[in-house]
Motif scaffolding. Structure first.
Motif, PDB file in Angstrom:
ATOM      1  N   ILE A 146       0.847  -1.200   0.000  1.00  0.00           N
ATOM      2  CA  ILE A 146       0.000   0.000   0.000  1.00  0.00           C
ATOM      3  C   ILE A 146       0.874   1.238   0.000  1.00  0.00           C
ATOM      4  O   ILE A 146       1.790   1.377   0.815  1.00  0.00           O
ATOM      5  CB  ILE A 146      -0.939  -0.005   1.224  1.00  0.00           C
ATOM      6  CG1 ILE A 146      -1.936  -1.159   1.109  1.00  0.00           C
ATOM      7  CG2 ILE A 146      -1.685   1.329   1.331  1.00  0.00           C
ATOM      8  CD1 ILE A 146      -2.841  -1.324   2.311  1.00  0.00           C
ATOM      9  N   ARG A 147       0.600   2.118  -0.933  1.00  0.00           N
ATOM     10  CA  ARG A 147       1.351   3.361  -1.056  1.00  0.00           C
ATOM     11  C   ARG A 147       0.416   4.553  -0.922  1.00  0.00           C
ATOM     12  O   ARG A 147      -0.805   4.406  -0.893  1.00  0.00           O
ATOM     13  CB  ARG A 147       2.082   3.403  -2.414  1.00  0.00           C
ATOM     14  CG  ARG A 147       3.119   2.289  -2.577  1.00  0.00           C
ATOM     15  CD  ARG A 147       4.296   2.479  -1.621  1.00  0.00           C
ATOM     16  NE  ARG A 147       5.299   1.426  -1.763  1.00  0.00           N
ATOM     17  CZ  ARG A 147       5.350   0.334  -1.021  1.00  0.00           C
ATOM     18  NH1 ARG A 147       4.423   0.116  -0.077  1.00  0.00           N
ATOM     19  NH2 ARG A 147       6.310  -0.565  -1.203  1.00  0.00           N
ATOM     20  N   ILE A 148       0.981   5.714  -0.888  1.00  0.00           N
ATOM     21  CA  ILE A 148       0.198   6.928  -0.690  1.00  0.00           C
ATOM     22  C   ILE A 148      -0.855   7.111  -1.781  1.00  0.00           C
ATOM     23  O   ILE A 148      -1.945   7.624  -1.531  1.00  0.00           O
ATOM     24  CB  ILE A 148       1.133   8.170  -0.609  1.00  0.00           C
ATOM     25  CG1 ILE A 148       0.325   9.404  -0.186  1.00  0.00           C
ATOM     26  CG2 ILE A 148       1.843   8.403  -1.926  1.00  0.00           C
ATOM     27  CD1 ILE A 148       1.207  10.597   0.091  1.00  0.00           C
ATOM     28  N   THR A 149      -0.560   6.652  -2.997  1.00  0.00           N
ATOM     29  CA  THR A 149      -1.534   6.789  -4.090  1.00  0.00           C
ATOM     30  C   THR A 149      -2.790   5.972  -3.809  1.00  0.00           C
ATOM     31  O   THR A 149      -3.894   6.383  -4.163  1.00  0.00           O
ATOM     32  CB  THR A 149      -0.907   6.327  -5.423  1.00  0.00           C
ATOM     33  OG1 THR A 149      -0.335   5.020  -5.247  1.00  0.00           O
ATOM     34  CG2 THR A 149       0.161   7.289  -5.884  1.00  0.00           C
ATOM     35  N   HIS A 150      -2.634   4.808  -3.172  1.00  0.00           N
ATOM     36  CA  HIS A 150      -3.794   3.998  -2.816  1.00  0.00           C
ATOM     37  C   HIS A 150      -4.648   4.703  -1.768  1.00  0.00           C
ATOM     38  O   HIS A 150      -5.883   4.716  -1.846  1.00  0.00           O
ATOM     39  CB  HIS A 150      -3.349   2.638  -2.267  1.00  0.00           C
ATOM     40  CG  HIS A 150      -2.576   1.813  -3.246  1.00  0.00           C
ATOM     41  ND1 HIS A 150      -1.287   1.387  -3.012  1.00  0.00           N
ATOM     42  CD2 HIS A 150      -2.907   1.344  -4.479  1.00  0.00           C
ATOM     43  CE1 HIS A 150      -0.859   0.678  -4.042  1.00  0.00           C
ATOM     44  NE2 HIS A 150      -1.821   0.640  -4.942  1.00  0.00           N
ATOM     45  N   VAL A 151      -3.990   5.289  -0.775  1.00  0.00           N
ATOM     46  CA  VAL A 151      -4.717   5.980   0.292  1.00  0.00           C
ATOM     47  C   VAL A 151      -5.444   7.198  -0.270  1.00  0.00           C
ATOM     48  O   VAL A 151      -6.588   7.486   0.096  1.00  0.00           O
ATOM     49  CB  VAL A 151      -3.756   6.382   1.427  1.00  0.00           C
ATOM     50  CG1 VAL A 151      -4.504   7.137   2.519  1.00  0.00           C
ATOM     51  CG2 VAL A 151      -3.084   5.137   2.016  1.00  0.00           C
ATOM     52  N   LEU A 152      -4.796   7.902  -1.181  1.00  0.00           N
ATOM     53  CA  LEU A 152      -5.443   9.063  -1.804  1.00  0.00           C
ATOM     54  C   LEU A 152      -6.678   8.639  -2.608  1.00  0.00           C
ATOM     55  O   LEU A 152      -7.677   9.363  -2.653  1.00  0.00           O
ATOM     56  CB  LEU A 152      -4.457   9.795  -2.715  1.00  0.00           C
ATOM     57  CG  LEU A 152      -3.386  10.642  -2.019  1.00  0.00           C
ATOM     58  CD1 LEU A 152      -2.366  11.149  -3.042  1.00  0.00           C
ATOM     59  CD2 LEU A 152      -4.035  11.817  -1.289  1.00  0.00           C
TER      60      LEU A 152
END
Length: 396
Positions: A146-152
């Motif tokens: 999980i990376r920041i793009t997924h959270v966004l």
């Protein structure tokens, strides 16, 4: 003469007294009190070290000798067997961290922390927001991927339309991932604490977003025409949106509906506390039109969701109704339809305010008043919702 090895015997171990007894080749049997264990003594870089090989009798003499041989091979090659074992444990933790999914991590986090949350509504909202908003995007992903793009991708659709929910959701996702990072030994770069600055830069401050307090609502006078247009469209989403308007429910309550919650004979839909903002079970009276909507819905084998989604076994996306509504009435939100109902009830009916508030499942804020309310005004609510359904159909 070579050093003597294999001095000990399996039968003789039981008769040994307290102390450290050599077997040879660096292997020792230690008896201390009621416990016994195996030790391996070696030197690395001129420094003496002792390595535990396990407790006896779980580790037998034969097994201990095998472990000692493996450790001796490492130490003779200049590798510290203690450090090697520690590195292997870290690698195993990282492997486990790479396979645990966000859904599993969330379930474990909630199960572990829920007993410390005294507020029932808080516990219900935690589970509900994760299931509704986070799991469709993050649920099946290993936490290590999980990376920041997924959270966004989870937060951005809510950041302007439901800022308070988005803010709470962000905090919950970060806590779950931080818990997984600590429990499973993820590198610091994969810990969401390291993302905070990037998330802050990618999303506008909630202090500014929260200035918009009210969800744009459709004038209740336009509701009959809107419902007429809605019925001309085909598919699950228009039916879900009509159901939401008829029942004055929230998006999360509608899209998460399951057939076991629906009692067609009693004409009641029971929404569980876990999906209610108030954290309390809510009974929705089903009107004749609401029952027609339910009967018109397609069903899918092994999927008990009322409003099925495009993916097998799933429910309708939380953005589906909003997208449809934007194409029909730009600027209006699904949540705003509850305000349309409330305004209609206040201006066009003689029903008491508490009845329409109960239809919306609003919690009474006055503690004294709430103490005297012992029922959910169900029969009165059924009459009000029947009048609302007729109004939506243009019947006066």
């Amino acid at each position: 003469m070579g050093r003597q090895v294999k001095r000990l015997s399996a039968l003789g171990l039981k008769s040994l007294g307290e102390g450290v007894h050599p077997d040879g080749g660096g292997l020792y049997f230690q008896r201390k009190g009621a416990g016994s264990s195996w030790l391996y003594r070696f030197q690395i870089d001129g420094r003496e070290r002792w390595m535990g090989l396990g407790r006896f009798p779980k580790i037998s003499l034969q097994k201990a000798r095998k472990l000692a041989v493996e450790a001796r091979q490492l130490s003779e090659d200049g590798v510290d067997p203690i450090e090697q074992r520690r590195a292997e444990k870290i690698a195993a933790r990282l492997q486990r961290a790479g396979t645990i999914s966000f859904r599993d991590a969330a379930d474990r986090y909630i199960k572990q922390h829920a007993p410390t949350w005294k507020n029932k509504a808080h516990r219900a909202q935690w589970k509900s927001t994760i299931e509704t908003y986070a799991n469709p995007v993050l649920g099946d992903l290993p936490v290590s991927e999980i990376r920041i793009t997924h959270v966004l991708a989870v937060l951005e659709p809510l950041w302007h339309t439901r800022p308070e929910t988005a803010g709470r959701l962000r905090g919950r996702i970060e806590k779950i991932l931080s818990w997984a990072a600590v429990r499973h030994g993820l590198p610091r770069s994969d810990n969401p604490a390291a993302w905070k600055g990037n998330l802050d830069a990618a999303l506008p401050p909630l202090s500014r977003v929260r200035k918009v307090k009210h969800q744009p609502a459709l004038d209740y006078a336009e509701i009959p025409a809107f419902i007429g247009e809605l019925r001309e469209k085909g598919g699950v989403t228009p039916l879900a949106l009509e159901m939401t308007v008829l029942c004055a429910t929230r998006t999360i309550e509608t899209i998460g509906a399951r057939w076991p919650e629906i009692d067609l004979q009693s004409k009641v839909w029971t929404v569980p506390a876990s999906r209610m903002k108030s954290g309390r079970l809510h009974r929705v009276p089903l009107t004749s039109r609401a029952l027609q909507v339910l009967k018109a819905l397609p069903r899918e084998d092994e999927n008990d969701h009322v409003f099925i989604g495009g993916k097998a076994g799933s429910h309708l996306s939380n953005m589906a109704m909003l997208s449809l509504l934007k194409s029909m009435r730009p600027g209006v939100t699904v949540h705003g339809m509850r305000a349309s109902f409330k305004t209609w009830a206040r201006q066009e009916t003689n029903f008491a305010r508490e009845v329409s508030e109960a239809c919306l499942a609003h919690v009474i804020s006055d503690a004294t008043e709430a103490a005297y309310v012992r029922d959910d005004l169900f029969q009165k609510r059924r009459k009000l919702m029947t009048a609302w359904a007729k109004y939506c159909e243009g019947v006066k």
